[in-house]
Design an enzyme around this catalytic site. Structure first.
Site, mmCIF file in Angstrom:
data_model
loop_
_atom_site.group_PDB
_atom_site.id
_atom_site.type_symbol
_atom_site.label_atom_id
_atom_site.label_comp_id
_atom_site.label_asym_id
_atom_site.label_seq_id
_atom_site.Cartn_x
_atom_site.Cartn_y
_atom_site.Cartn_z
ATOM 1 N N GLY A 48 39.589 49.244 40.719
ATOM 2 C CA GLY A 48 39.897 48.229 41.587
ATOM 3 C C GLY A 48 40.617 46.972 40.545
ATOM 4 O O GLY A 48 40.776 47.236 39.508
ATOM 5 N N CYS A 101 35.954 47.393 32.727
ATOM 6 C CA CYS A 101 36.808 46.371 33.266
ATOM 7 C C CYS A 101 38.082 46.600 32.472
ATOM 8 O O CYS A 101 38.323 46.463 31.297
ATOM 9 C CB CYS A 101 36.280 44.797 33.215
#
Ligand code: ZN
Length: 178
Positions: A48, A101
Site C-alpha cells: 500500500g 512502512c
C-alpha cells in the site's frame, strides 16, 4: 518516462501533516499524483501507499495486497485507488499484527488494528464506494489512512518491546512458518 518518485522518510514534515481532501478526482494534477503513486508502489514490495509518502499532501491511498517478500502471506487483490477514504468500526475487536512502512525502512512492529471495518471512498471515476474489509486488508487500509492524518504505525505501537529490526523479524517469521 517513469513517474516514479522518491519515498518520503520518517522525519519528513509531509508525513506529519493532515492531507487535504480531493475536490475533483478528474483534475489533471490528481491523475498525475495517482499515476506516480502506482509507478512508485510497483517498484517496491509494499502492499500500500499513501500520497504523503510521495510528498503529496492529498487524501489518496492505494491498497495492493499481494504476497511479497515483505508480506509472504498477504491475500491477492487488484490494486485499488481510494480517494478521500474513511471508515467505521464494525467490531471493537482489535488484533496485533506485523506492519512495516516504506517510509520507515529496516523496522517492523506489532500494531493493534480493528479486524472488521466498513470503508467509504471515492473511486477514480468519481463514484462513491462502500466496502467491508477485514483482516490483513483492513489492516493495510487503517495503516494508509493514518498517513493521511499525519500518523505512522509507530504511533500505534503499545510497547517498545513490539518493535523489531527487520533482520530480527525475518528470523522470527522463518522460525514460526518453517
Ligand atoms: Zn506506511
Amino acid at each position: 518516462m517513469t513517474m516514479m518518485r522518491e519515498i518520503a522518510q520518517l522525519g519528513a514534515k509531509v508525513l506529519r501533516q493532515k492531507a487535504e481532501a480531493v475536490v475533483d478526482v478528474h483534475d489533471i494534477e490528481i491523475r498525475e499524483i495517482i499515476e506516480a503513486m502506482q509507478s512508485t508502489l510497483a517498484t517496491t514490495s509494499g502492499v500500500g501507499i499513501a500520497a504523503p509518502q510521495i510528498s503529496e499532501s492529498k487524501q489518496i491511498i492505494i491498497i495492493a495486497s499481494r504476497p511479497t517478500p515483505r508480506y509472504p502471506s498477504a491475500p491477492l487483490m487488484e490494486p485499488t485507488v481510494m480517494i478521500n477514504p474513511c471508515f467505521q468500526i464494525l467490531s471493537e475487536t482489535q488484533e496485533k499484527g506485523w506492519e512495516g512502512c516504506l517510509s520507515i525502512p529496516g523496522i517492523r512492529a506489532l500494531v493493534p488494528r480493528y479486524q472488521e471495518i466498513m470503508v467509504h471512498y471515492t473511486d477514480q471515476q468519481g463514484d462513491l464506494v462502500e466496502l467491508k474489509l477485514s483482516g490483513f486488508v483492513a489492516r493495510i487500509f487503517q495503516h494508509e489512512v493514518d498517513h493521511l492524518e499525519g500518523k505512522t504505525y509507530l504511533d500505534r505501537v503499545e510497547s517498545n518491546l513490539d518493535i523489531f529490526a527487520e533482520s530480527e523479524f525475518v528470523k522470527l517469521i522463518d522460525g514460526t512458518q518453517a
